[in-house]
Write a protein that holds these residues in place. Structure first.
Motif, PDB file in Angstrom:
ATOM      1  N   THR A 113      -6.981   3.221  -0.996  1.00  0.00           N
ATOM      2  CA  THR A 113      -8.356   3.428  -0.544  1.00  0.00           C
ATOM      3  C   THR A 113      -8.825   2.262   0.325  1.00  0.00           C
ATOM      4  O   THR A 113      -8.187   1.197   0.356  1.00  0.00           O
ATOM      5  N   ILE A 114      -9.942   2.439   1.022  1.00  0.00           N
ATOM      6  CA  ILE A 114     -10.504   1.372   1.857  1.00  0.00           C
ATOM      7  C   ILE A 114     -10.903   0.150   1.017  1.00  0.00           C
ATOM      8  O   ILE A 114     -10.571  -0.982   1.374  1.00  0.00           O
ATOM      9  N   ARG A 125       0.831  -1.217   0.000  1.00  0.00           N
ATOM     10  CA  ARG A 125       0.000   0.000   0.000  1.00  0.00           C
ATOM     11  C   ARG A 125       0.858   1.256   0.000  1.00  0.00           C
ATOM     12  O   ARG A 125       0.540   2.233  -0.675  1.00  0.00           O
ATOM     13  N   SER A 140      -3.204   3.755  -7.181  1.00  0.00           N
ATOM     14  CA  SER A 140      -3.630   4.526  -6.016  1.00  0.00           C
ATOM     15  C   SER A 140      -4.900   3.934  -5.400  1.00  0.00           C
ATOM     16  O   SER A 140      -5.259   4.267  -4.268  1.00  0.00           O
ATOM     17  N   PHE A 141      -5.565   3.050  -6.144  1.00  0.00           N
ATOM     18  CA  PHE A 141      -6.735   2.337  -5.623  1.00  0.00           C
ATOM     19  C   PHE A 141      -6.383   1.568  -4.348  1.00  0.00           C
ATOM     20  O   PHE A 141      -7.213   1.415  -3.454  1.00  0.00           O
TER      21      PHE A 141
END
Length: 205
Positions: free
Chosen positions: A173-174, A137, A169-170
């Motif tokens: 994210t949550i 991440r 960049s996904f």
């Protein structure tokens, strides 16, 4: 792989990994706490059995884990206050996670030395999977690498320009974290299952 074991790992990953910012330094802080708590929790569990206080085992272990978590947090407040400020209550999720509780309260037939080795190795394996999660991440989602820095500050190395990260960049994210945690859980349990099969085969021989 037993279904109970799968739920234990899934619950632990969801509780510890998803609410935490996807930076390696934060993951390192949590996973280090996990290993420390598992090691000390195992020693406390052994001491309780020796003192024949099994009726108070649940209360003593939970109280001890929370006290250790508080001490751990205070140490990091002195060393890395920014990390503690960011993680907040997440540091208190580790001592009550299903991963720790499922092992410390489970009956064992191992000798004390073997129990310490097994519990430590189990927490280290879990921690390594968690660190891989945060590293992916951090690098792919944010284009950075973070670690403990000097003068009570977080070290950050920019590896990629924000525009270069693109669709990756996904992972920052949550939903991306949920997807990544599911994949890591799957590979973790698959590898664990294969090692269990190999161990059973070797015992048969």
């Amino acid at each position: 792989m037993k279904q109970k074991s799968i739920f234990t790992y899934l619950a632990a990953y969801l509780v510890l990994l998803i609410p935490t910012p996807g930076r390696f330094v934060y993951g390192m802080t949590l996973m280090l706490e996990l290993v420390v708590l598992m090691f000390l929790g195992t020693l406390i569990s052994i001491a309780i059995d020796k003192l024949k206080l099994k009726d108070l085992k649940t209360v003593i272990i939970l109280f001890s884990m929370l006290v250790i978590a508080v001490i751990y947090r205070q140490i990091f407040i002195m060393l890395q206050p920014e990390i503690v400020l960011t993680l907040g209550f997440t540091l208190y999720l580790v001592p009550i996670s299903t991963f720790l509780i499922s092992f410390l309260f489970k009956p064992h037939n191992f000798e004390n030395k073997e129990l310490i080795v097994k519990s430590t190795w189990r927490s280290v394996k879990f921690a390594l999977c968690g660190l891989i999660f945060f590293l992916i991440r951090d690098i792919l989602g944010f284009g950075t690498f973070t670690f403990f820095g000097p003068k009570h500050q977080i070290f950050e190395k920019v590896l990629f320009n924000e525009n270069s990260v693109g669709i990756l960049s996904f992972l920052a994210t949550i939903p991306g974290a949920l997807l990544l945690s599911s994949l890591i859980t799957y590979f973790h349990l698959t590898i664990k299952k294969k090692f269990t099969i190999l161990d059973n085969v070797s015992k048969v021989k």
